[in-house]
Design an enzyme around this catalytic site. Structure first.
Site, PDB file in Angstrom:
ATOM      1  N   ARG A  75       0.978  -1.287  -0.058  1.00 11.10           N
ATOM      2  CA  ARG A  75      -0.039   0.071  -0.013  1.00 11.10           C
ATOM      3  C   ARG A  75       0.695   1.303  -0.083  1.00 11.10           C
ATOM      4  O   ARG A  75       0.504   2.238  -0.729  1.00 11.10           O
ATOM      5  CB  ARG A  75      -0.935  -0.241   1.133  1.00 11.10           C
ATOM      6  CG  ARG A  75      -2.157  -0.901   1.229  1.00 11.10           C
ATOM      7  CD  ARG A  75      -2.980  -1.106   2.397  1.00 11.10           C
ATOM      8  NE  ARG A  75      -1.828  -1.235   3.374  1.00 11.10           N
ATOM      9  CZ  ARG A  75      -1.251  -0.583   4.251  1.00 11.10           C
ATOM     10  NH1 ARG A  75      -1.904   0.738   4.223  1.00 11.10           N
ATOM     11  NH2 ARG A  75      -0.346  -0.750   4.882  1.00 11.10           N
ATOM     12  N   THR A  76       1.834   1.446   0.841  1.00  6.03           N
ATOM     13  CA  THR A  76       2.835   2.489   1.030  1.00  6.03           C
ATOM     14  C   THR A  76       3.265   3.062  -0.474  1.00  6.03           C
ATOM     15  O   THR A  76       3.161   3.970  -0.980  1.00  6.03           O
ATOM     16  CB  THR A  76       3.713   2.511   2.024  1.00  6.03           C
ATOM     17  OG1 THR A  76       3.067   2.138   3.139  1.00  6.03           O
ATOM     18  CG2 THR A  76       4.214   3.645   2.348  1.00  6.03           C
ATOM     19  N   LYS A 104      23.399  -7.415  -3.249  1.00  2.47           N
ATOM     20  CA  LYS A 104      24.998  -7.596  -3.512  1.00  2.47           C
ATOM     21  C   LYS A 104      25.900  -6.753  -2.536  1.00  2.47           C
ATOM     22  O   LYS A 104      26.893  -6.851  -2.724  1.00  2.47           O
ATOM     23  CB  LYS A 104      25.143  -6.935  -4.948  1.00  2.47           C
ATOM     24  CG  LYS A 104      24.377  -7.781  -6.027  1.00  2.47           C
ATOM     25  CD  LYS A 104      24.591  -6.883  -7.123  1.00  2.47           C
ATOM     26  CE  LYS A 104      23.446  -7.322  -8.486  1.00  2.47           C
ATOM     27  NZ  LYS A 104      22.762  -6.271  -8.927  1.00  2.47           N
ATOM     28  N   ARG A 125      11.745   2.891   2.496  1.00  2.00           N
ATOM     29  CA  ARG A 125      11.074   1.905   3.438  1.00  2.00           C
ATOM     30  C   ARG A 125      12.254   1.288   3.575  1.00  2.00           C
ATOM     31  O   ARG A 125      12.972   0.591   2.837  1.00  2.00           O
ATOM     32  CB  ARG A 125      10.126   1.330   2.816  1.00  2.00           C
ATOM     33  CG  ARG A 125       9.590   0.069   3.396  1.00  2.00           C
ATOM     34  CD  ARG A 125       8.825  -0.037   4.665  1.00  2.00           C
ATOM     35  NE  ARG A 125       7.756   0.754   4.592  1.00  2.00           N
ATOM     36  CZ  ARG A 125       6.352   0.449   4.536  1.00  2.00           C
ATOM     37  NH1 ARG A 125       5.981  -0.921   4.778  1.00  2.00           N
ATOM     38  NH2 ARG A 125       5.452   1.269   4.826  1.00  2.00           N
ATOM     39  N   HIS A 153       6.908   6.579  10.807  1.00  2.00           N
ATOM     40  CA  HIS A 153       6.154   6.422   9.523  1.00  2.00           C
ATOM     41  C   HIS A 153       5.472   7.639   9.407  1.00  2.00           C
ATOM     42  O   HIS A 153       4.350   7.750   9.561  1.00  2.00           O
ATOM     43  CB  HIS A 153       5.170   5.207   9.533  1.00  2.00           C
ATOM     44  CG  HIS A 153       4.716   4.843   8.413  1.00  2.00           C
ATOM     45  ND1 HIS A 153       5.068   5.307   6.949  1.00  2.00           N
ATOM     46  CD2 HIS A 153       4.159   3.718   7.936  1.00  2.00           C
ATOM     47  CE1 HIS A 153       4.434   4.769   5.957  1.00  2.00           C
ATOM     48  NE2 HIS A 153       3.773   3.605   6.452  1.00  2.00           N
TER      49      HIS A 153
END
Ligand SMILES: [Zn+2]
Length: 476
Positions: A75-76, A104, A125, A153
């Site tokens: 959703r975000t 990596k 995020r 958040h």
């Protein structure tokens, strides 16, 4: 761009700026809403959908938003990408950490430096607390925190506040119950700071044992956000309530509340109940007993006109039978994610003439606290939060040894990245080559560049400092 503006915490925006984001979001919502209505009425389909994007989308043409997601999220990420498209901009994404440069071994610091030349703003995020602040340190374009570990958040909080404001026609002096995993939920940490800043009464209802608000968040509420705890024995209406705070909208009210906290008149009606899920990814045990909000819980008259909010996804703590209850606000709350993120992106990119955030050289408004800063790898105390970005094997070497010095009765060192506080530390003086034998209750005298903070005596001795006695040769 002469300056920058990052949003890594809800506290990177002042109250006037939050209101400004909402005013712009109102404008976008009106545009989106009007065209949505038109789509509904004509049922014409594709043409109108295109028109809708084009309509709200002129000013962002040519801008690119990079979404760097090191932790799964649907959703975000989608709401950020939708917001950018609706502004008329484009998005590039790295949504699968397993196949990306992170897998990596490329550091976040290097990634954001590279991406700074591919895009105009970054949304990040990350599973580590403080990752957004580290990204902001290396990016040369605005960084928006899309959720970092258990830290914050902020854009979710903007959606939450915007929902509260639309449902109650105001933001000030609301009464809000916050329930669930108060420890592991970053959403709640941003949210309670913001509630306090707008003068809310806050009821905390941990979802289970050990899920109380972290001590450093609680300390900040009391000491920095002017929250006054009310005695639980007198004010808690039931066992679910673990703590109650009232906040003063204006400083002079504070002493009145504090003096009369046992006779405070707490408004009975609760304007909103904020529910969150058990953050199982931040706990070692997979399942716990957890409270549930359902029609039975909401039976009490104080919830008669409440808005039931949830940042979603839900996993059983919010009864789906409530979806048809007029008090359910959570899907609307999710829908507001797009206009809110449109507004924030437009403001950090300066797309709207009358809605721009002030820009600063370092990307942040100057804080009230002095910054203690050492190059990465320097000796001295490290953050004690094991999930902090400074302890990440890839990122650690890029994280400076940075703390904010918070003066208080017992002074605190606040991690610059994850904002966890340390209260017991020793102060050493480079020039004198010694460390103070006692925990300091006073600000170290002189320049912070002459000071090194240590976790304990052993660490100070290992770094070449001696106890209490000044000596000629300066240690390091
Ligand atoms: Zn930290």
């Amino acid at each position: 761009m002469s300056g920058l503006r990052h949003v890594t915490s809800i506290n990177d925006l002042d109250n006037a700026e939050i209101e400004q984001v909402f005013a712009l979001a109102d404008k976008y919502l009106k545009e989106l809403g009007e065209t949505m209505e038109r789509t509904e009425r004509t049922r014409a389909g594709a043409n109108l959908t295109t028109q809708r994007i084009a309509k709200s989308g002129r000013m962002g043409t040519g801008s690119i938003l990079a979404t760097l997601f090191y932790e799964p999220s649907t959703r975000t990420r989608l709401s950020f990408e939708s917001a950018m498209l609706r502004l008329g901009g484009r998005t590039i994404t790295s949504a699968d950490p397993a196949t990306s440069s992170a897998a990596k071994g490329e550091s976040l610091a290097d990634t954001v430096r590279v991406v700074s030349s591919y895009a105009d703003a970054i949304v990040i995020r990350h599973p580590r607390d403080g990752a957004a602040k580290l990204a902001a340190q290396y990016a040369s374009i605005p960084v928006i925190n899309g959720g970092d570990g258990a830290h914050e958040h902020p854009t979710q909080t903007l959606c939450d506040l915007f929902t509260l404001r639309r449902h109650n026609k105001k933001l000030k002096n609301l009464s809000v119950a916050v329930s669930g995993d108060l420890r592991g939920s970053r959403t709640i940490h941003s949210f309670v700071y913001a509630l306090a800043r707008f003068g809310a009464a806050i009821r905390l209802m941990p979802g289970g044992k050990g899920m109380e608000l972290p001590a450093h968040v609680d300390w900040r509420l009391r000491n920095e956000f002017k929250c006054v705890p009310l005695p639980k024995a007198k004010y808690a209406e039931d066992d679910a309530v673990d703590a109650l705070y009232v906040t003063a909208e204006r400083p002079h009210q504070l002493s009145l509340i504090a003096d009369a906290s046992s006779n405070y008149k707490l408004k009975k009606a609760v304007d909103a109940v904020y529910v969150t899920r058990f953050q199982k990814e931040r706990w070692s045990e997979g399942a716990r007993d957890y409270m549930k909000v359902d029609s039975k819980f909401l039976q009490n008259s104080r919830y008669k006109n409440t808005s039931v909010m949830h940042p979603l996804p839900r996993v059983g703590e919010l009864d789906i039978a409530l979806d048809h209850d007029t008090r359910a606000a959570y899907f609307q709350q999710a829908a507001y994610g797009v206009p809110i993120r449109m507004a924030l992106i437009a403001e950090v990119l300066g797309l709207e003439k009358n809605f721009a955030l002030a820009q600063f050289k370092t990307g942040f408004r100057h804080g009230d606290y002095e910054l203690y800063e050492r190059p990465p790898g320097d000796s001295g105390i490290r953050c004690r939060n094991p999930n902090c970005i400074v302890h990440d094997p890839y990122e650690g070497p890029y994280a400076a040894n940075k703390f904010l010095y918070v003066p208080a009765e017992a002074p605190r060192l606040r991690c610059y990245y994850c904002e966890t506080d340390i209260v017991d530390f020793l102060i050493a003086h480079r020039r004198r080559g010694h460390y103070d034998s006692k925990l300091s209750r006073r600000r170290p005298v002189g320049d912070f560049r002459d000071v090194v903070f240590f976790a304990d005596e052993e660490a100070a001795e290992t770094a070449g400092f001696s106890k209490g006695q000044p000596r000629r040769a300066a240690g390091k």
